[in-house]
Motif scaffolding. Structure first.
Motif, PDB file in Angstrom:
ATOM      1  N   THR B  71      34.453  47.183  29.937  1.00 37.26           N
ATOM      2  CA  THR B  71      34.617  48.366  30.783  1.00 37.26           C
ATOM      3  C   THR B  71      35.339  48.005  32.078  1.00 37.26           C
ATOM      4  O   THR B  71      36.154  48.782  32.576  1.00 37.26           O
ATOM      5  CB  THR B  71      33.257  48.993  31.118  1.00 37.26           C
ATOM      6  OG1 THR B  71      32.391  47.952  31.544  1.00 37.26           O
ATOM      7  CG2 THR B  71      32.673  49.721  29.947  1.00 37.26           C
ATOM      8  N   ALA B  72      35.047  46.810  32.609  1.00 35.98           N
ATOM      9  CA  ALA B  72      35.716  46.383  33.835  1.00 35.98           C
ATOM     10  C   ALA B  72      37.209  46.202  33.588  1.00 35.98           C
ATOM     11  O   ALA B  72      38.049  46.570  34.414  1.00 35.98           O
ATOM     12  CB  ALA B  72      35.097  45.096  34.355  1.00 35.98           C
ATOM     13  N   THR B  73      37.534  45.647  32.424  1.00 39.12           N
ATOM     14  CA  THR B  73      38.944  45.479  32.068  1.00 39.12           C
ATOM     15  C   THR B  73      39.629  46.838  31.985  1.00 39.12           C
ATOM     16  O   THR B  73      40.702  47.052  32.552  1.00 39.12           O
ATOM     17  CB  THR B  73      39.064  44.776  30.697  1.00 39.12           C
ATOM     18  OG1 THR B  73      38.219  43.639  30.714  1.00 39.12           O
ATOM     19  CG2 THR B  73      40.478  44.370  30.419  1.00 39.12           C
ATOM     20  N   LEU B  74      38.961  47.753  31.303  1.00 36.65           N
ATOM     21  CA  LEU B  74      39.525  49.087  31.132  1.00 36.65           C
ATOM     22  C   LEU B  74      39.763  49.742  32.491  1.00 36.65           C
ATOM     23  O   LEU B  74      40.797  50.361  32.749  1.00 36.65           O
ATOM     24  CB  LEU B  74      38.540  49.931  30.313  1.00 36.65           C
ATOM     25  CG  LEU B  74      39.158  51.139  29.618  1.00 36.65           C
ATOM     26  CD1 LEU B  74      40.121  50.670  28.559  1.00 36.65           C
ATOM     27  CD2 LEU B  74      38.073  51.998  29.023  1.00 36.65           C
ATOM     28  N   ARG B  75      38.786  49.571  33.371  1.00 39.10           N
ATOM     29  CA  ARG B  75      38.870  50.163  34.694  1.00 39.10           C
ATOM     30  C   ARG B  75      40.037  49.581  35.473  1.00 39.10           C
ATOM     31  O   ARG B  75      40.787  50.298  36.129  1.00 39.10           O
ATOM     32  CB  ARG B  75      37.566  49.903  35.440  1.00 39.10           C
ATOM     33  CG  ARG B  75      37.338  50.823  36.581  1.00 39.10           C
ATOM     34  CD  ARG B  75      36.049  50.498  37.282  1.00 39.10           C
ATOM     35  NE  ARG B  75      36.324  50.257  38.690  1.00 39.10           N
ATOM     36  CZ  ARG B  75      36.708  51.189  39.533  1.00 39.10           C
ATOM     37  NH1 ARG B  75      36.879  52.417  39.109  1.00 39.10           N
ATOM     38  NH2 ARG B  75      36.955  50.909  40.784  1.00 39.10           N
ATOM     39  N   LEU B  76      40.188  48.267  35.344  1.00 44.96           N
ATOM     40  CA  LEU B  76      41.285  47.608  36.057  1.00 44.96           C
ATOM     41  C   LEU B  76      42.626  48.090  35.513  1.00 44.96           C
ATOM     42  O   LEU B  76      43.580  48.293  36.267  1.00 44.96           O
ATOM     43  CB  LEU B  76      41.160  46.086  35.925  1.00 44.96           C
ATOM     44  CG  LEU B  76      42.007  45.303  36.912  1.00 44.96           C
ATOM     45  CD1 LEU B  76      41.554  45.572  38.327  1.00 44.96           C
ATOM     46  CD2 LEU B  76      41.939  43.820  36.619  1.00 44.96           C
ATOM     47  N   VAL B  77      42.691  48.292  34.185  1.00 45.09           N
ATOM     48  CA  VAL B  77      43.927  48.802  33.594  1.00 45.09           C
ATOM     49  C   VAL B  77      44.255  50.167  34.192  1.00 45.09           C
ATOM     50  O   VAL B  77      45.382  50.427  34.603  1.00 45.09           O
ATOM     51  CB  VAL B  77      43.782  48.901  32.057  1.00 45.09           C
ATOM     52  CG1 VAL B  77      44.944  49.673  31.469  1.00 45.09           C
ATOM     53  CG2 VAL B  77      43.711  47.520  31.436  1.00 45.09           C
ATOM     54  N   VAL B  78      43.252  51.042  34.267  1.00 47.25           N
ATOM     55  CA  VAL B  78      43.473  52.386  34.820  1.00 47.25           C
ATOM     56  C   VAL B  78      43.913  52.286  36.282  1.00 47.25           C
ATOM     57  O   VAL B  78      44.826  52.973  36.725  1.00 47.25           O
ATOM     58  CB  VAL B  78      42.192  53.230  34.691  1.00 47.25           C
ATOM     59  CG1 VAL B  78      42.330  54.520  35.464  1.00 47.25           C
ATOM     60  CG2 VAL B  78      41.910  53.528  33.236  1.00 47.25           C
ATOM     61  N   LEU B  79      43.246  51.404  37.026  1.00 48.14           N
ATOM     62  CA  LEU B  79      43.542  51.284  38.460  1.00 48.14           C
ATOM     63  C   LEU B  79      44.944  50.757  38.713  1.00 48.14           C
ATOM     64  O   LEU B  79      45.580  51.131  39.684  1.00 48.14           O
ATOM     65  CB  LEU B  79      42.551  50.314  39.106  1.00 48.14           C
ATOM     66  CG  LEU B  79      41.240  50.900  39.576  1.00 48.14           C
ATOM     67  CD1 LEU B  79      40.439  49.836  40.281  1.00 48.14           C
ATOM     68  CD2 LEU B  79      41.499  52.051  40.523  1.00 48.14           C
ATOM     69  N   GLN B  80      45.405  49.883  37.831  1.00 40.70           N
ATOM     70  CA  GLN B  80      46.672  49.220  38.102  1.00 40.70           C
ATOM     71  C   GLN B  80      47.866  50.004  37.581  1.00 40.70           C
ATOM     72  O   GLN B  80      48.968  49.466  37.512  1.00 40.70           O
ATOM     73  CB  GLN B  80      46.664  47.805  37.511  1.00 40.70           C
ATOM     74  CG  GLN B  80      45.689  46.873  38.195  1.00 40.70           C
ATOM     75  CD  GLN B  80      45.967  46.754  39.681  1.00 40.70           C
ATOM     76  OE1 GLN B  80      47.116  46.756  40.096  1.00 40.70           O
ATOM     77  NE2 GLN B  80      44.932  46.676  40.484  1.00 40.70           N
TER      78      GLN B  80
END
Lengths: 451, 298
Positions: B71-80
């Motif tokens: 989920t953290a990876t996914l979140r970082l993808v969305v943020l970036q």
């Protein structure tokens, strides 16, 4: 009612519900808001006088352009637009509801214009074939059989389209109500807390204090930086107390507000305050002295030949960490002013930087007792829920109004005496002629296909 | 690498625009098809560059703070998502324009209108590579929100649709200039088509702009503790919204004494032009001329 009066009221009603008024009001509001971005809002009166000159500035303030969104310039068109919205709702919504309440039936379908004819051979049951074609191209039909040798297929899409604009207008009204609720019922203020400090009240925008109803303590404030020196995260660790008892702990970050006791805390800004004197080390060759230096106080150096004043401090100068700006005066002439970095003492030799220290004496920064403070926006706004529900309601409204045009089709099969089925395709879509025509043509081609 | 691709895409758009102009001047359907194909190729490369930048900025961010769970990876993808500074927003604006044209208005994307879309995209992209800082900077705390993606996406899709309406409106005004009577009948069919196109593009833009403003308000509520603070960007987006809402309603106004069916034609076209000027001011003017909470764009 006297005729003149009723004539007047009916004219007023007509004007109030007219779309022309809507268009005019929308354009007027656009103009007023433009003025609101040209004239800065909510600044002290003296600024306007300085910026626009005493005559013009005074005039702007007198007619209320410095608070334009709270002045009649803005509120009057908004109020009129609200009336216009309400009037349109009252006038149009019942009609739209009646239209939606009447689905497409065989009786109403008969008035649809004809779009093509086809015929199907005798013998086989034509229903599955027509059903399949309709399902492929336009959607699932309802089937009716008004008499034994007639079958009717009805497809209706976008039946609720007439409600779309009214739902959008209702959602706008909800948002406007939310705005009013926010204007009159919200509490908004600021709270500044030093690390370790706790508070029982916060400061409203008119500088009066207001009790929180509980106690909040800032345990810790941290700033994380990226390698480039750009801040990555501001974080305040808060503890809440009720009646002296610790009840909750929470981390407040930008974009992640914390709510407690009906009040929401938003990380708004932060800063540092010096907590006690700084510790400097002054060296001349191998001969070093450690000094406690309070900010902005003159300090005579141990050799007695120079004086030093710490002018100001920075918690993170150019991303290089804590630093203090000092002025050193030795003999006649101007004092030398430079920054001393705690983490990078080697910068003192770098000529051309603000850290450069001329002369043989070196000032080093041993300790800078900084304490962070954190500033929170504190708010309770019951209007938010009205506004959010308006947002949610506007979504189906927008979909209905713009994305789901009403489209109606009817296929009428009539059995001829020779057993052949004659088919007629009826349909209409006044709002989406192009897609309707394309779909209808594809449907007709499929219906005409030889088996 | 990515800047090279963007440079090439700029040229491809320019060439596609010139082909569209050629198609209009010589009435060659083949040129229209070629231009459409070229625009499509440019768009594919453009999309690739966008994705590449996304990957790059994700890699940079994950080097700073490697995500642990999925989920953290996914979140970082969305943020970036590369929508966080002026350069990236320009690149996305010029990406949205031809994609909207090819997806929603394929049938209209020919001749001068095709040229408008391609050349406008080319112009914006050229400005991005020449006039904006292309370096990838880490996200500041205020931008670290899941709303970033949806807010900027909807806002710029709206801008792109309004850009399309603007192109159609300019064409309308050009076609509607006084001409000899003989060619008037042929022109009126074209005008009718353009009028519908203006309305459709504005309707799409209006949906996206409304979503952009609403998501922006929700985000502002979380980040600044206020859903509306009359920040210049907010105010100008509202001005834009007022103008386009005015346009959509103006089509329903009954003409004087019920003789004319609604405002249509020139007045609508002028409103679409005015609206797009407001869009441009919301985008560029506010960033450069007025200071406010959105100033991290520059």
């Amino acid at each position: 009612m006297p005729p003149l009066f009723s004539d007047l009221t009916s004219r007023l009603w007509r004007n109030l519900t007219s779309i022309r008024l809507t268009v005019i009001l929308l354009l007027v509001l656009a103009l007023v808001a433009t003025v609101g971005t040209v004239v800065p809002q909510g600044e002290p009166v003296a600024r306007y006088l300085a910026r626009f000159g005493p005559g013009m500035g005074g005039f702007l303030v007198r007619i209320g352009l410095h608070h334009i969104y709270r002045s009649p310039w803005f509120l009057l068109p908004v109020a009129l637009l609200t009336l216009n919205l309400l009037a349109c709702l009252f006038r149009g919504l019942p009609q739209a509801l009646r239209r939606v309440a009447r689905p497409l039936t065989w009786e109403t379908a008969q008035s649809l214009p004809e779009r093509g004819r086809f015929s199907l051979p005798p013998g086989s049951d034509p229903t599955p074939r027509v059903l399949k074609a309709l399902r492929r191209e336009v959607g699932r039909p309802r089937v009716a059989s008004p008499n034994p040798n007639r079958i009717v297929f009805l497809v209706e899409r976008g039946r609720f389209r007439p409600l779309g604009p009214y739902i959008i207008h209702l959602s706008l009204l909800l948002i406007l109500v939310g705005g009013l609720v926010s204007l009159f019922c919200s509490v908004e203020g600021r709270l500044l807390l030093l690390e370790g400090e706790s508070a029982r009240s916060f400061v409203l925008s008119d500088r009066s204090e207001r009790p929180l109803g509980f106690e909040v303590r800032l345990d810790d404030f941290t700033v994380r930086f990226y390698e480039q020196g750009i801040p990555a995260e501001f974080r305040s660790d808060l503890t809440f107390f009720q009646n002296g008892r610790e009840v909750a702990k929470a981390a407040c970050r930008v974009n992640y507000p914390v709510t407690f006791g009906g009040l929401t805390f938003y990380q708004s800004s932060y800063g540092t305050r010096l907590d006690g004197p700084l510790t400097l080390k002054v060296c001349q060759g191998q001969d070093c002295h450690v000094l406690k230096a309070p900010l902005r106080q003159v300090l005579t150096l141990p050799d007695g030949k120079a004086q030093l004043i710490p002018v100001r401090v920075a918690s993170n100068l150019h991303g290089l960490g804590p630093a203090v700006q000092v002025a050193v005066k030795s003999g006649p002439g101007h004092p030398k002013v430079f920054w001393v970095s705690r983490n990078h003492p080697e910068l003192a030799d770098r000529a051309g930087t603000p850290f450069y220290q001329p002369g043989p004496r070196r000032v080093l920064l041993e300790d800078l007792p900084f304490k962070f403070y954190s500033v929170f926006q504190v708010r309770r706004d019951p209007g938010v829920w009205w506004v959010y529900s308006g947002f949610l309601l506007s979504l189906p409204g927008l979909c209905l109004a713009f994305l789901l045009p009403p489209q109606r089709w009817a296929v009428v099969l009539t059995q001829k005496p020779d057993g052949r089925w004659e088919g007629r395709l009826l349909g209409a879509s006044p709002r989406a002629r192009e897609t309707f025509t394309a779909k209808t043509n594809r449907l007709l081609a499929r219906l005409k296909q030889k088996l | 690498m990515i800047s090279t691709v963007i440079g090439v895409v700029t040229l491809v758009y320019l060439f596609a625009g010139l082909l569209f102009v050629g198609a209009a001047l010589w009435q060659q359907e083949r040129l229209n098809r070629a231009a459409c194909f070229l625009l499509f190729c440019g768009l594919a490369a453009h999309l690739g560059a966008f994705a590449g930048r996304w990957v790059q900025s994700y890699q940079l961010a994950s080097r700073h703070a490697p995500p642990e769970a999925f989920t953290a990876t996914l979140r970082l993808v969305v943020l970036q998502v590369p929508l966080s500074n002026f350069f990236e927003s320009l690149v996305f604006f010029s990406l949205a324009l031809p994609s909207l044209g090819l997806l929603s208005f394929r049938r209209h994307l020919r001749d001068f209108l095709g040229a408008m879309v391609a050349l406008l995209a080319c112009l914006i992209l050229a400005y991005a590579s020449l006039g904006a800082d292309a370096s990838i900077k880490p996200l500041m705390p205020a931008l670290k929100s899941n709303w970033l993606l949806i807010h900027v996406l909807t806002a710029f899709l709206g801008y792109a649709a309004f850009g399309l309406a603007f192109g159609a409106a300019l064409l309308y005004l050009w076609q509607a200039r006084p001409t000899p009577v003989a060619s008037r009948r042929a022109a009126s069919a074209v005008l009718h088509d353009l009028d519908r196109l203006i309305y459709q593009a504005v309707a799409i833009g209006f949906i996206f702009l409304t979503l952009g403003i609403l998501t922006g308000a929700v985000w502002a509520d979380q980040a600044w503790g206020r859903y509306w603070s009359w920040d210049p960007k907010e105010t100008w987006s509202l001005i834009t919204w007022f103008i386009y809402a005015g346009l959509l309603h103006a089509r329903l106004v009954k003409g004087w004494a019920g003789l004319v069916k609604g405002w249509a034609g020139k007045r609508i076209a002028w409103l679409a032009v005015l609206g797009f000027l407001a869009v441009l001011f919301t985008y560029f003017g506010v960033s450069f001329l007025l200071s406010g909470l959105h100033s991290y764009l520059t």
